[in-house]
Design a protein around this motif. Structure first.
Motif, short mmCIF file in Angstrom:
data_model
loop_
_atom_site.label_atom_id
_atom_site.label_comp_id
_atom_site.label_asym_id
_atom_site.label_seq_id
_atom_site.Cartn_x
_atom_site.Cartn_y
_atom_site.Cartn_z
N GLN A 1 42.64 -56.40 -54.98
CA GLN A 1 43.51 -55.32 -54.52
C GLN A 1 43.24 -54.04 -55.29
OE1 GLN A 1 45.44 -55.36 -51.96
NE2 GLN A 1 46.32 -53.32 -52.23
N ILE A 2 43.03 -54.17 -56.60
CA ILE A 2 42.73 -53.00 -57.43
C ILE A 2 41.42 -52.36 -57.00
CG2 ILE A 2 42.11 -52.25 -59.75
CD1 ILE A 2 44.16 -54.30 -60.80
N ASN A 3 40.40 -53.21 -56.76
CA ASN A 3 39.11 -52.67 -56.31
C ASN A 3 39.23 -51.95 -54.98
OD1 ASN A 3 37.78 -53.71 -58.55
ND2 ASN A 3 37.26 -55.65 -57.54
N LYS A 4 40.03 -52.53 -54.08
CA LYS A 4 40.26 -51.90 -52.79
C LYS A 4 40.94 -50.54 -52.95
CE LYS A 4 42.45 -52.72 -48.29
NZ LYS A 4 43.27 -53.70 -47.49
N GLU A 5 41.93 -50.52 -53.82
CA GLU A 5 42.65 -49.26 -54.07
C GLU A 5 41.75 -48.25 -54.74
OE1 GLU A 5 46.10 -50.25 -56.29
OE2 GLU A 5 47.15 -51.18 -54.58
N GLN A 6 40.86 -48.73 -55.64
CA GLN A 6 39.93 -47.82 -56.31
C GLN A 6 38.97 -47.19 -55.31
OE1 GLN A 6 38.17 -50.27 -59.37
NE2 GLN A 6 39.69 -49.65 -60.90
N GLN A 7 38.50 -47.99 -54.34
CA GLN A 7 37.63 -47.45 -53.31
C GLN A 7 38.35 -46.40 -52.48
OE1 GLN A 7 34.40 -47.93 -52.78
NE2 GLN A 7 34.27 -49.30 -54.55
N MET A 8 39.60 -46.71 -52.14
CA MET A 8 40.39 -45.75 -51.38
C MET A 8 40.65 -44.50 -52.20
SD MET A 8 43.14 -48.33 -49.56
CE MET A 8 43.99 -46.97 -48.75
N ASN A 9 40.92 -44.71 -53.50
CA ASN A 9 41.16 -43.57 -54.39
C ASN A 9 39.91 -42.72 -54.55
OD1 ASN A 9 43.81 -44.29 -54.82
ND2 ASN A 9 43.37 -45.47 -56.67
N LYS A 10 38.74 -43.40 -54.52
CA LYS A 10 37.47 -42.68 -54.65
C LYS A 10 37.28 -41.75 -53.46
CE LYS A 10 32.49 -43.37 -55.24
NZ LYS A 10 31.40 -44.38 -55.35
N VAL A 11 37.56 -42.29 -52.26
CA VAL A 11 37.46 -41.46 -51.05
C VAL A 11 38.46 -40.32 -51.12
CG1 VAL A 11 37.74 -41.45 -48.55
CG2 VAL A 11 36.62 -43.39 -49.66
N ASP A 12 39.69 -40.65 -51.51
CA ASP A 12 40.72 -39.62 -51.62
C ASP A 12 40.34 -38.58 -52.67
OD1 ASP A 12 42.16 -40.93 -49.70
OD2 ASP A 12 43.48 -41.96 -51.12
N LYS A 13 39.71 -39.05 -53.77
CA LYS A 13 39.32 -38.15 -54.84
C LYS A 13 38.24 -37.18 -54.37
CE LYS A 13 37.83 -38.20 -59.67
NZ LYS A 13 37.42 -39.06 -60.82
N GLU A 14 37.27 -37.72 -53.60
CA GLU A 14 36.21 -36.85 -53.08
C GLU A 14 36.78 -35.81 -52.13
OE1 GLU A 14 33.45 -39.51 -51.32
OE2 GLU A 14 32.59 -40.17 -53.24
N GLN A 15 37.70 -36.25 -51.27
CA GLN A 15 38.33 -35.31 -50.35
C GLN A 15 39.16 -34.28 -51.11
OE1 GLN A 15 37.87 -34.97 -47.16
NE2 GLN A 15 39.37 -33.33 -46.92
N SER A 16 39.85 -34.73 -52.14
CA SER A 16 40.65 -33.82 -52.95
C SER A 16 39.77 -32.81 -53.67
CB SER A 16 41.49 -34.60 -53.96
OG SER A 16 42.40 -35.46 -53.30
N LYS A 17 38.57 -33.28 -54.13
CA LYS A 17 37.65 -32.39 -54.82
C LYS A 17 37.15 -31.29 -53.87
CE LYS A 17 33.55 -32.43 -57.77
NZ LYS A 17 32.92 -31.26 -57.14
N LYS A 18 36.84 -31.69 -52.63
CA LYS A 18 36.40 -30.70 -51.65
C LYS A 18 37.49 -29.67 -51.40
CE LYS A 18 33.24 -33.78 -49.13
NZ LYS A 18 32.97 -34.45 -47.83
N GLU A 19 38.70 -30.15 -51.23
CA GLU A 19 39.82 -29.23 -50.99
C GLU A 19 40.06 -28.33 -52.19
OE1 GLU A 19 43.09 -31.72 -50.01
OE2 GLU A 19 42.30 -32.29 -48.02
N LEU A 20 39.91 -28.90 -53.40
CA LEU A 20 40.09 -28.11 -54.61
C LEU A 20 39.00 -27.04 -54.76
CD1 LEU A 20 41.67 -27.68 -57.23
CD2 LEU A 20 40.22 -29.41 -58.32
N ASP A 21 37.74 -27.43 -54.46
CA ASP A 21 36.64 -26.47 -54.52
C ASP A 21 36.87 -25.31 -53.55
OD1 ASP A 21 35.42 -28.00 -56.43
OD2 ASP A 21 34.04 -29.00 -55.05
N GLU A 22 37.33 -25.63 -52.36
CA GLU A 22 37.61 -24.60 -51.37
C GLU A 22 38.73 -23.68 -51.84
OE1 GLU A 22 37.38 -22.26 -48.04
OE2 GLU A 22 35.98 -23.76 -48.80
#
Length: 344
Positions: free
Chosen positions: A243-264
């Motif tokens: 479950q933690i690994n699954k959440e980490q993968q989801m968090n990774k995707v969310d983190k990448e999306q958040s980084k794009k939004e932050l860069d913009e």
């Protein structure tokens, strides 16, 4: 629902048993065994779940693999009936035996059914102790797999009306009051589900049977949708790790999306900062002009003030001169008027 023979023919081997596992607990007299029988599609007084029946027992538990829907293997479950608690001197030993058996005999549990007699819904010390142990074994996830089932409540209109008149509350209010006390005791703030299932209903009574089938259908859905809670620590940790690994993968995707939004957002802020600097430089160009205008305004203000002062002095001097000449003007006028003779 399945018949008695169909249920009895199912394998009773727990090793490799991948069926959903439902654990039923409650006070002696709450109707646990009757509840297990009707969940399995049997009559409430069937020997399928009965202390004296020749079924497989495991110390303080009785288990049978049964079908929720005829011979459909997809609806097979392992239904676990437990020894009731009532005697304070024996309850601790019973609970200890139950915990030991859960760890050694049953690899996981999908749903915990807590049977409460609707005729005397009390929150006693033995149930509190049992729930605390379950919390310790399974953590907060235990509550998401638990359902309170109120038994021994006839659901025909006459019985419902009688309870409302005698108890000054309806069944929903009674249930909510019990649920609230349970939540407060364990500081559990999320929703806790409950059902009303009268195992000893009159099957010929349309109202009772309709109410029973509705609640039983709701219980079936809970069983079908309940993932396992492992009693084995290693399996539990493995599930948690997945479950933690699954959440980490989801968090990774969310983190990448958040980084794009932050860069913009940073780019927009940079552009805004440049625009503000340009505006500031343009405003600075107006500083000398505004300064000159203020100086001219102050100069005009001073000249105007001086002019008013001079006018005020001139007017004052004129008034004084006029005042000093007034007596002479009056005398001169009088003389002039006396020297003129009237014509006849």
């Amino acid at each position: 629902m399945s018949s008695g023979p169909q249920n009895e023919s199912l394998a009773e081997d727990l090793d490799g048993n991948t069926f959903k596992k439902v654990l039923v607990v409650g006070k002696t007299g709450a109707g646990k065994s009757s509840l297990c029988n009707v969940i399995a599609g049997e009559a409430h007084d069937s020997d399928l779940f009965h202390i004296s029946a020749s079924v497989q027992t495991s110390g303080s538990t009785t288990f049978r693999s049964v079908s929720l829907n005829g011979n459909d293997k997809n609806t097979h479950i392992t239904l676990i009936d437990t020894e009731g608690y009532k005697d304070p001197e024996r309850d601790l030993a019973c609970i200890s035996d139950l915990v030991t058996e859960l760890r050694t005999k049953y690899d996981y549990v999908n749903l915990f059914v807590i049977a409460i007699s609707g005729q005397e819904p009390c929150l006693d010390g033995s149930l509190i102790g049992l729930i605390k142990i379950f919390e310790g074994m399974f953590g907060a996830e235990f509550w998401s797999r638990a359902v309170i089932v109120f038994t021994r409540l006839r659901m025909d209109s006459a019985s419902i009306k009688s309870r409302e008149q005698l108890g000054k509350q309806n069944d929903a209010e009674l249930a909510e009051k019990y649920i609230t006390s349970l939540q407060e005791k364990f500081n559990y703030k999320d929703k806790l589900d409950y059902l009303i299932l009268d195992s000893c209903r009159d099957t010929s009574d349309h109202e009772e049977e309709k109410a029973f089938q509705k609640e039983l259908g709701a219980l079936h859905k809970k069983v079908e949708n309940a993932p396992p809670l492992y009693t084995d620590v290693e399996k539990l940790l493995s599930e948690m790790e997945q479950q933690i690994n699954k959440e980490q993968q989801m968090n990774k995707v969310d983190k990448e999306q958040s980084k794009k939004e932050l860069d913009e957002l940073v780019r927009k802020c940079s552009r805004l900062e440049v625009d503000l600097k340009k505006k500031d430089e343009e405003l600075k160009k107006w500083d000398p002009i505004l300064k000159k205008l203020r100086e001219e305004e102050e100069k005009r203000g001073k000249n105007t003030c001086l002019l008013f002062k001079l006018l005020r002095k001139g007017i004052t001097a004129a008034k004084r001169t006029f005042k000093s000449l007034t007596p002479y003007i009056i005398v001169s006028g009088h003389r002039a008027s006396s020297s003129v003779s009237p014509q006849r």
